[in-house]
Design a protein around this motif. Structure first.
Motif, mmCIF file in Angstrom:
data_model
loop_
_atom_site.group_PDB
_atom_site.id
_atom_site.type_symbol
_atom_site.label_atom_id
_atom_site.label_comp_id
_atom_site.label_asym_id
_atom_site.label_seq_id
_atom_site.Cartn_x
_atom_site.Cartn_y
_atom_site.Cartn_z
ATOM 1 N N ILE A 169 0.828 -1.207 0.000
ATOM 2 C CA ILE A 169 0.000 0.000 0.000
ATOM 3 C C ILE A 169 0.870 1.268 0.000
ATOM 4 O O ILE A 169 0.392 2.358 0.324
ATOM 5 C CB ILE A 169 -0.988 0.015 1.193
ATOM 6 N N GLY A 170 2.153 1.092 -0.347
ATOM 7 C CA GLY A 170 3.016 2.247 -0.571
ATOM 8 C C GLY A 170 3.788 2.758 0.619
ATOM 9 O O GLY A 170 4.396 3.820 0.550
ATOM 10 N N LYS A 171 3.799 2.002 1.715
ATOM 11 C CA LYS A 171 4.567 2.425 2.879
ATOM 12 C C LYS A 171 5.871 1.638 2.954
ATOM 13 O O LYS A 171 6.062 0.655 2.232
ATOM 14 C CB LYS A 171 3.743 2.243 4.156
ATOM 15 N N SER A 172 6.774 2.064 3.833
ATOM 16 C CA SER A 172 8.104 1.469 3.905
ATOM 17 C C SER A 172 8.186 0.407 5.001
ATOM 18 O O SER A 172 7.291 0.266 5.838
ATOM 19 C CB SER A 172 9.141 2.561 4.194
ATOM 20 N N GLN A 173 9.310 -0.300 5.003
ATOM 21 C CA GLN A 173 9.567 -1.273 6.060
ATOM 22 C C GLN A 173 9.671 -0.585 7.415
ATOM 23 O O GLN A 173 9.247 -1.143 8.432
ATOM 24 C CB GLN A 173 10.850 -2.050 5.760
ATOM 25 N N ALA A 174 10.237 0.612 7.427
ATOM 26 C CA ALA A 174 10.321 1.355 8.683
ATOM 27 C C ALA A 174 8.928 1.705 9.197
ATOM 28 O O ALA A 174 8.660 1.643 10.404
ATOM 29 C CB ALA A 174 11.146 2.631 8.493
#
Length: 238
Positions: A169-174
């Protein structure tokens, strides 16, 4: 080191090496080094770097200033070094200044369970008397303690699954690491974490995936499969 411990460490290194901007990662051990990062490390380079890192960490501890984290600049690249226990250290090669905070966020969620894996891989290390200031570090908070407990292995599986959905959904691993840590804190506040209350955590994580019912259902299905594989749940069913 047994095969299961090596597999868990290898999966962790691949996760770190997969972060955009990270060129490679390795863990030094008494037996040598485990590494991930195509085209960056090979057996010879990893072994040489492992020896250098161990010497640096030991030297710092010897003069009474044990390292918590060390950043070394190599031209446009940066090496992040984090002692874990005795001869075990984490070294991450990343693009200078670009992803330092992202890597810290991802590692922070994993560090307690990572130390637990290393501790189980060398059960006699705690009795060795070598660098006790490195081997006796305590979990920083209740989330870290939870990751060290019996639920730790399945929580790591859930985190890996959740991270995959968050990235879609476009977010990062962080972002995923922060969101899961916060959800685990909510879980700790509302109940006693156990196999019986685990569905509350999973439901909370599913809510973070947005309003797409199909996505949330698929996540719940994947997590349930991880739960079925866990020895914890198989033990509860007997």
């Amino acid at each position: 080191m047994n095969a299961d411990s090596e597999r868990q460490l290898d999966n962790f290194l691949k996760e770190i090496a997969g972060i955009p901007g990270v060129r490679g990662a390795l863990i030094t051990t008494g037996d040598g080094a485990l590494f991930a990062g195509d085209g960056v490390f090979n057996e010879s380079i990893a072994s040489d770097l492992a020896r250098t890192v161990r010497r640096m960490v030991v030297a710092s501890a010897t003069v009474g200033a044990p390292l918590a984290e060390l950043l070394i600049n190599f031209g446009r690249a940066r090496m992040m070094i984090m002692p874990l226990r005795e001869e075990a250290n984490l070294a991450i090669l990343l693009e200078r200044d670009n992803v330092t905070s992202t890597v810290r966020s991802v590692v922070k969620l994993q560090i307690a369970s990572l130390k637990a894996v290393l501790r189980s891989a060398s059960p006699d290390a705690a009795e060795s008397g070598v660098h006790p200031q490195l081997s006796q570090s305590e979990p920083e908070d209740e989330v870290d303690r939870l990751m060290l407990g019996e639920l730790g292995p399945v929580l790591r599986d859930v985190q890996s699954c959740f991270t995959g959905y968050i990235e879609r959904i476009g977010k990062s691993q962080a972002d995923a690491a922060t969101m899961m840590r916060e959800q685990m804190r909510e879980w700790l506040l509302c109940c006693n974490p156990s196999p019986y209350t685990f569905p509350l955590l999973i439901d909370g994580l599913a809510q973070l995936l947005g309003d797409d019912l199909d996505r949330r259902t698929a996540f719940m299905t994947d997590v349930q499969q991880a739960m079925r594989r866990s020895k914890i749940w198989s033990g509860k069913s007997r």
